[in-house]
Design a protein around this motif. Structure first.
Motif, PDB file in Angstrom:
ATOM      1  N   UNK A   1       0.840  -1.191   0.000  1.00 45.04           N
ATOM      2  CA  UNK A   1       0.000   0.000   0.000  1.00 45.04           C
ATOM      3  C   UNK A   1       0.877   1.244   0.000  1.00 45.04           C
ATOM      4  N   UNK A   2       0.503   2.216  -0.813  1.00 41.35           N
ATOM      5  CA  UNK A   2       1.141   3.534  -0.842  1.00 41.35           C
ATOM      6  C   UNK A   2       0.121   4.535  -0.337  1.00 41.35           C
ATOM      7  N   UNK A   3       0.518   5.371   0.624  1.00 39.23           N
ATOM      8  CA  UNK A   3      -0.386   6.358   1.203  1.00 39.23           C
ATOM      9  C   UNK A   3       0.133   7.767   0.935  1.00 39.23           C
ATOM     10  N   UNK A   4      -0.741   8.590   0.368  1.00 39.84           N
ATOM     11  CA  UNK A   4      -0.422   9.998   0.140  1.00 39.84           C
ATOM     12  C   UNK A   4      -1.422  10.808   0.962  1.00 39.84           C
ATOM     13  N   UNK A   5      -1.071  11.041   2.221  1.00 36.18           N
ATOM     14  CA  UNK A   5      -1.962  11.786   3.102  1.00 36.18           C
ATOM     15  C   UNK A   5      -2.091  13.231   2.640  1.00 36.18           C
ATOM     16  N   UNK A   6      -0.985  13.792   2.187  1.00 35.21           N
ATOM     17  CA  UNK A   6      -0.982  15.161   1.650  1.00 35.21           C
ATOM     18  C   UNK A   6       0.274  15.303   0.807  1.00 35.21           C
ATOM     19  N   UNK A   7       0.135  15.109  -0.496  1.00 37.64           N
ATOM     20  CA  UNK A   7       1.302  15.132  -1.379  1.00 37.64           C
ATOM     21  C   UNK A   7       0.878  15.630  -2.754  1.00 37.64           C
ATOM     22  N   UNK A   8       1.350  16.814  -3.107  1.00 39.32           N
ATOM     23  CA  UNK A   8       1.059  17.413  -4.419  1.00 39.32           C
ATOM     24  C   UNK A   8      -0.452  17.445  -4.675  1.00 39.32           C
ATOM     25  N   UNK A   9      -0.925  16.725  -5.682  1.00 42.56           N
ATOM     26  CA  UNK A   9      -2.351  16.772  -6.031  1.00 42.56           C
ATOM     27  C   UNK A   9      -3.204  15.803  -5.223  1.00 42.56           C
ATOM     28  N   UNK A  10      -2.583  15.001  -4.360  1.00 46.60           N
ATOM     29  CA  UNK A  10      -3.330  13.977  -3.625  1.00 46.60           C
ATOM     30  C   UNK A  10      -3.490  14.326  -2.145  1.00 46.60           C
TER      31      UNK A  10
ATOM     32  N   UNK B   1       8.869  22.262  -2.600  1.00 45.56           N
ATOM     33  CA  UNK B   1       7.634  23.034  -2.594  1.00 45.56           C
ATOM     34  C   UNK B   1       6.612  22.445  -3.575  1.00 45.56           C
ATOM     35  N   UNK B   2       7.085  21.806  -4.643  1.00 48.21           N
ATOM     36  CA  UNK B   2       6.160  21.206  -5.609  1.00 48.21           C
ATOM     37  C   UNK B   2       5.431  20.006  -5.030  1.00 48.21           C
ATOM     38  N   UNK B   3       5.904  19.483  -3.909  1.00 48.96           N
ATOM     39  CA  UNK B   3       5.246  18.342  -3.266  1.00 48.96           C
ATOM     40  C   UNK B   3       4.169  18.769  -2.280  1.00 48.96           C
ATOM     41  N   UNK B   4       4.140  20.040  -1.939  1.00 43.73           N
ATOM     42  CA  UNK B   4       3.155  20.546  -0.989  1.00 43.73           C
ATOM     43  C   UNK B   4       1.816  20.717  -1.698  1.00 43.73           C
ATOM     44  N   UNK B   5       0.716  20.224  -1.116  1.00 40.66           N
ATOM     45  CA  UNK B   5      -0.593  20.436  -1.738  1.00 40.66           C
ATOM     46  C   UNK B   5      -0.843  21.913  -2.032  1.00 40.66           C
ATOM     47  N   UNK B   6      -1.419  22.165  -3.181  1.00 43.52           N
ATOM     48  CA  UNK B   6      -1.537  23.533  -3.676  1.00 43.52           C
ATOM     49  C   UNK B   6      -2.260  24.462  -2.709  1.00 43.52           C
TER      50      UNK B   6
ATOM     51  N   UNK C   1       4.404  18.102   3.587  1.00 41.22           N
ATOM     52  CA  UNK C   1       3.630  17.022   2.979  1.00 41.22           C
ATOM     53  C   UNK C   1       3.846  15.745   3.775  1.00 41.22           C
ATOM     54  N   UNK C   2       2.961  14.761   3.555  1.00 39.72           N
ATOM     55  CA  UNK C   2       3.015  13.506   4.296  1.00 39.72           C
ATOM     56  C   UNK C   2       2.791  12.329   3.361  1.00 39.72           C
ATOM     57  N   UNK C   3       3.672  11.360   3.437  1.00 41.98           N
ATOM     58  CA  UNK C   3       3.558  10.147   2.626  1.00 41.98           C
ATOM     59  C   UNK C   3       3.886   8.938   3.488  1.00 41.98           C
TER      60      UNK C   3
END
Length: 384
Positions: free
Chosen positions: A22-31, A79-84, A96-98
């Motif tokens: 499982x891959x989790x993108x709690x807050x990463x870029x567009x996810x 900075x590009x990994x931070x949700x917009x 961000x959080x992954x």
């Protein structure tokens, strides 16, 4: 998001080879708050802008951190990994959080990390858990120091051991250097950390570039680069190493390239370079420079699936037997430039190779509707 995955047996033994499930993108870029279930063969599908490349980027980032890379190397433009729409806190911090889950002999092990991107890049929190037990937890206590306060499970007279860890590296990857393994709890921590690191570090990110595959290349290390630029050199090397596997490559190329293909060759040109050709039979040979982009990408991806870490440019754990490791291929644009026949043939080849357990594949495709319900294929459809 729609997910289609093979049904697991009711009772299944723990896998010998650790793998990310499982891959989790709690807050990463567009996810935000997204979970990607991963099988041995996973296709992440969706239109342009749906976040397929972002998901593979996060996976590769975790892999590099697991290999011991510094945070700045992994995220040169954090900075590009931070949700917009993420707003800074009172201290002007954003991040961000992954995370991911790895299943293996120790059972499912979870890793979650929080990264501060602004005003300074640093890991501000990390948690490693297994069986509901927190095995490692870190937190940023003093913003003025380049360390985080870590606490790992001991299980002896002291429940945890505390100490500082650097804020620019993954703490899980450093545990084998910090934990002695004297108690049952410490040995549990080490086993879980080693399972996580073993699954993460054996990753090969691949995106073949046809333009660079068309010209002769110098003879070098014989290890395939992520852009497959040195395809001819690798064909030159591998042809004599394993005739059985090379025969499978020729069969795969025959299924995906136009016209008659009797062999795949590489020949030296006398100036220290080699070029690759398709043997068409009757003394007719086609230089790879004449093939279309789809044929070249198909050939390169087939070669990736049929080789291994000794040929691919990947850093595997030398201290762990190969029989206990699996290589994960990350293929962005897996179906780029391919027609339906080539895509189908490549997925069937991938399914056969992944079934054996020594290789896993996560590929990003524009459309995988045809693959829902296909045996051995997990489809994650990112609906707009």
């Amino acid at each position: 998001m729609t997910v289609s995955s093979p049904e697991a047996p009711a009772a299944q033994a723990r896998p010998d080879r650790p793998g990310v499930t499982e891959l989790r993108l709690a807050a990463f870029a567009t996810h935000r708050r997204v979970r990607f279930p991963l099988g041995p063969l996973t296709l992440v599908a969706g239109p342009s802008g749906s976040g397929k490349t972002v998901a593979l980027r996060a996976y590769e980032a975790l892999a590099r951190l697991g290999s011991g890379a510094e945070l700045a190397e992994v995220f040169p433009d954090p900075v590009t990994c931070v949700p917009e729409r993420a707003r800074p806190d009172a201290q002007r911090r954003r991040g961000f959080r992954i995370g991911c889950t790895v299943d293996g002999p120790e059972g499912p092990v979870r890793l979650d990390i929080a990264v501060q991107a602004e005003p300074e890049l640093r890991i501000v929190g990390e948690r490693l858990t297994a069986s509901g037990q927190i095995l490692l937890e870190t937190a940023l206590r003093d913003p003025g120091r380049p360390v985080v306060q870590a606490a790992w499970h001991t299980g002896g007279s002291s429940v945890v051991t505390r100490g500082p860890l650097p804020d620019d590296r993954l703490g899980t990857a450093l545990l084998p250097l910090r934990v002695a393994g004297r108690t049952d709890g410490e040995r549990q921590v080490l086993a879980a950390a080693e399972q996580m690191v073993l699954a993460l570090r054996s990753v090969y990110a691949c995106d073949p570039r046809p333009r660079r595959m068309r010209t002769p290349v110098p003879v070098g290390s014989g290890r395939l680069l992520r852009g497959c630029d040195n395809l001819a050199e690798v064909l030159w090397r591998t042809r004599s190493e394993c005739g059985h596997r090379y025969a499978h490559l020729v069969a795969a190329v025959r299924a995906g390239c136009a016209g008659t293909v009797t062999d795949v060759l590489a020949e030296p040109l006398g100036d220290g370079t080699v070029r690759a050709l398709l043997d068409r039979g009757d003394d007719v040979r086609t230089h790879l420079g004449l093939l279309g982009d789809g044929e070249l990408r198909y050939l390169a991806l087939a070669l990736v699936l049929l080789t291994g870490p000794g040929v691919l440019e990947v850093d595997q754990a030398g201290e762990v037997p190969a029989a206990l490791q699996s290589l994960t291929v990350l293929a962005d644009g897996f179906d780029r430039c391919l027609d339906a026949r080539q895509t189908g043939a490549l997925v069937r080849l991938a399914a056969r190779m992944c079934e054996r357990g020594h290789i896993r594949l996560v590929g990003a495709v524009s459309d995988a509707s045809w693959a829902f319900g296909v045996a051995g294929v997990t489809v994650v459809d990112l609906e707009p």
